[in-house]
Design a protein around this motif. Structure first.
Motif, PDB file in Angstrom:
ATOM      1  N   LEU A 118      42.747  47.155  33.977  1.00 54.87           N
ATOM      2  CA  LEU A 118      43.081  47.003  32.550  1.00 54.87           C
ATOM      3  C   LEU A 118      44.333  47.805  32.195  1.00 54.87           C
ATOM      4  O   LEU A 118      45.188  47.357  31.436  1.00 54.87           O
TER       5      LEU A 118
ATOM      6  N   THR B  34      37.034  41.726  27.414  1.00 52.07           N
ATOM      7  CA  THR B  34      37.667  42.441  28.523  1.00 52.07           C
ATOM      8  C   THR B  34      37.719  41.545  29.761  1.00 52.07           C
ATOM      9  O   THR B  34      38.731  41.475  30.450  1.00 52.07           O
ATOM     10  N   GLU B  35      36.604  40.840  29.969  1.00 42.70           N
ATOM     11  CA  GLU B  35      36.513  39.978  31.149  1.00 42.70           C
ATOM     12  C   GLU B  35      37.614  38.919  31.162  1.00 42.70           C
ATOM     13  O   GLU B  35      38.268  38.696  32.184  1.00 42.70           O
TER      14      GLU B  35
ATOM     15  N   PRO C 213      40.202  41.854  41.272  1.00 49.11           N
ATOM     16  CA  PRO C 213      40.578  41.951  39.856  1.00 49.11           C
ATOM     17  C   PRO C 213      41.747  42.910  39.642  1.00 49.11           C
ATOM     18  O   PRO C 213      42.052  43.745  40.493  1.00 49.11           O
TER      19      PRO C 213
ATOM     20  N   LEU D 262      41.015  40.488  31.735  1.00 51.02           N
ATOM     21  CA  LEU D 262      41.235  40.866  33.134  1.00 51.02           C
ATOM     22  C   LEU D 262      41.522  39.647  34.015  1.00 51.02           C
ATOM     23  O   LEU D 262      42.189  39.764  35.038  1.00 51.02           O
TER      24      LEU D 262
ATOM     25  N   ALA E 281      37.524  51.629  30.836  1.00 50.17           N
ATOM     26  CA  ALA E 281      37.653  50.170  30.967  1.00 50.17           C
ATOM     27  C   ALA E 281      36.317  49.467  31.219  1.00 50.17           C
ATOM     28  O   ALA E 281      36.014  48.450  30.595  1.00 50.17           O
TER      29      ALA E 281
END
Ligand SMILES: Nc1ncnc2c1ncn2[C@@H]1O[C@H](COP(=O)(O)OP(=O)(O)OP(=O)(O)O)[C@@H](O)[C@H]1O
Length: 293
Positions: free
Chosen positions: A279, A215-216, A276, A219, A195
């Protein structure tokens, strides 16, 4: 090939009257690490085979810098497609096998390949079919890394490798990527391990592209709330909880959906920590049965 841009436009593949890849469109910019995720049978290997020029689409197109990939040698020699194939009937010594492969790969770095053979502790004189499953996987991974192709695809190539060997692989991918940026596509079920390496994520679901996002920003669709168990329960009562972990009086709950500013200050006032989401949990949620009912 400089700065390959990969484009799929309404890409469709039917096999035996079944639609395996269904109207998939995306653009992959040059020199990024992409993650291709999907449940078993989602069509990941098939999509990557189309990208590597092994298959011809039924309709639509897949191009690299505007050129069709299928049967296009000039394009295909810039693509390295590594899969975890068993080598049960190949009695070539590892060294000869690598030499044979290197002949067809214009950017192959033999010295680097030999460094990797040492790092993975592979017996260079052993016949391929006498290597253990994990060693065969490592041999293929070496080909992917040392080929230094502008487009490098690892399709579950490292499944047979044990945790220390996978760790070496991930470190080498990152080193290589920093030193010689290229487009790398990792298709994997070991989501939590990769991830942090992925800049963009594509999720394929039942042959269709469900999602393509940084990805950011993917998330940011979820949050982990940690703190006193009763306070966490109260805070998440109305929310979609993806996963929870309890340790004594402390609870950690992953929720789907961004928090508003008001909710954030409310959590702070209650002494809850906001972090956070993983993923893997998002992936399970997005591709799980309930989400798709
Ligand atoms: N030659 C073929 N003929 C018919 N169907 C096929 C063929 N090859 C693959 N399929 C089907 O295509 C679908 C997608 O398979 P594919 O191997 O691309 O999935 P995947 O996402 O890579 O799966 P996994 O994660 O399990 O490796 C599956 O339903 C599979 O049965």
């Amino acid at each position: 090939m400089i700065d390959p841009v990969i484009e799929a436009k309404q890409l469709t593949l039917r096999l035996s009257d079944k639609t395996i890849i269904d109207n998939v469109s995306f653009t992959l910019e040059q020199n990024k690490i992409y993650g291709l995720l999907g449940r078993n049978g989602a069509g990941k290997t098939t999509l990557l085979s189309l990208l590597a020029g092994f298959r011809n689409p039924t309709s639509g197109a897949i191009t690299v810098n505007g050129e069709d990939v299928f049967e296009n040698r000039a394009v295909v020699e810039n693509i390295s497609f590594i899969r975890d194939v068993k080598m049960d009937s190949d009695s070539d010594r590892l060294e000869d096998y690598l030499k044979g492969v290197a002949l067809f790969r214009p950017h192959f770095d033999w010295e680097y390949a030999m460094t990797l053979v040492e790092r993975f502790k592979l017996p260079i004189d052993s016949p391929m079919n006498k290597l253990s499953r994990g060693m065969q996987s490592a041999a293929h991974v070496i080909i992917g890394l040392a080929s230094r192709a502008p487009i490098t695809i690892f399709d579950e190539a490292y499944l047979g490798m044990d945790a220390p060997a996978r760790d070496i692989f991930y470190k080498e991918v990152l080193n290589e990527y920093m030193e010689r940026p290229r487009t790398i596509i990792l298709s994997t079920h070991l989501i939590s391990e990769v991830a942090s390496m992925l800049e963009d994520v594509l999720i394929l679901h039942q042959g269709s592209l469900m999602l393509h996002d940084r990805t950011e920003s993917l998330l940011s669709r979820g949050t982990t709330i940690t703190g006193d168990a009763a306070a966490v329960d109260g805070f998440t009562r109305e929310k979609k909880v993806l996963n929870e972990q309890i340790l004594g009086q402390t609870k950690s709950a992953m929720v789907y959906g961004e928090l508003t500013e008001t909710e954030r200050s409310q959590a702070e006032r209650q002494g809850l920590q906001i972090g956070p989401v993983a993923l893997q949990e998002l992936f399970i949620h997005l591709t799980g049965e309930k989400h798709n009912e």
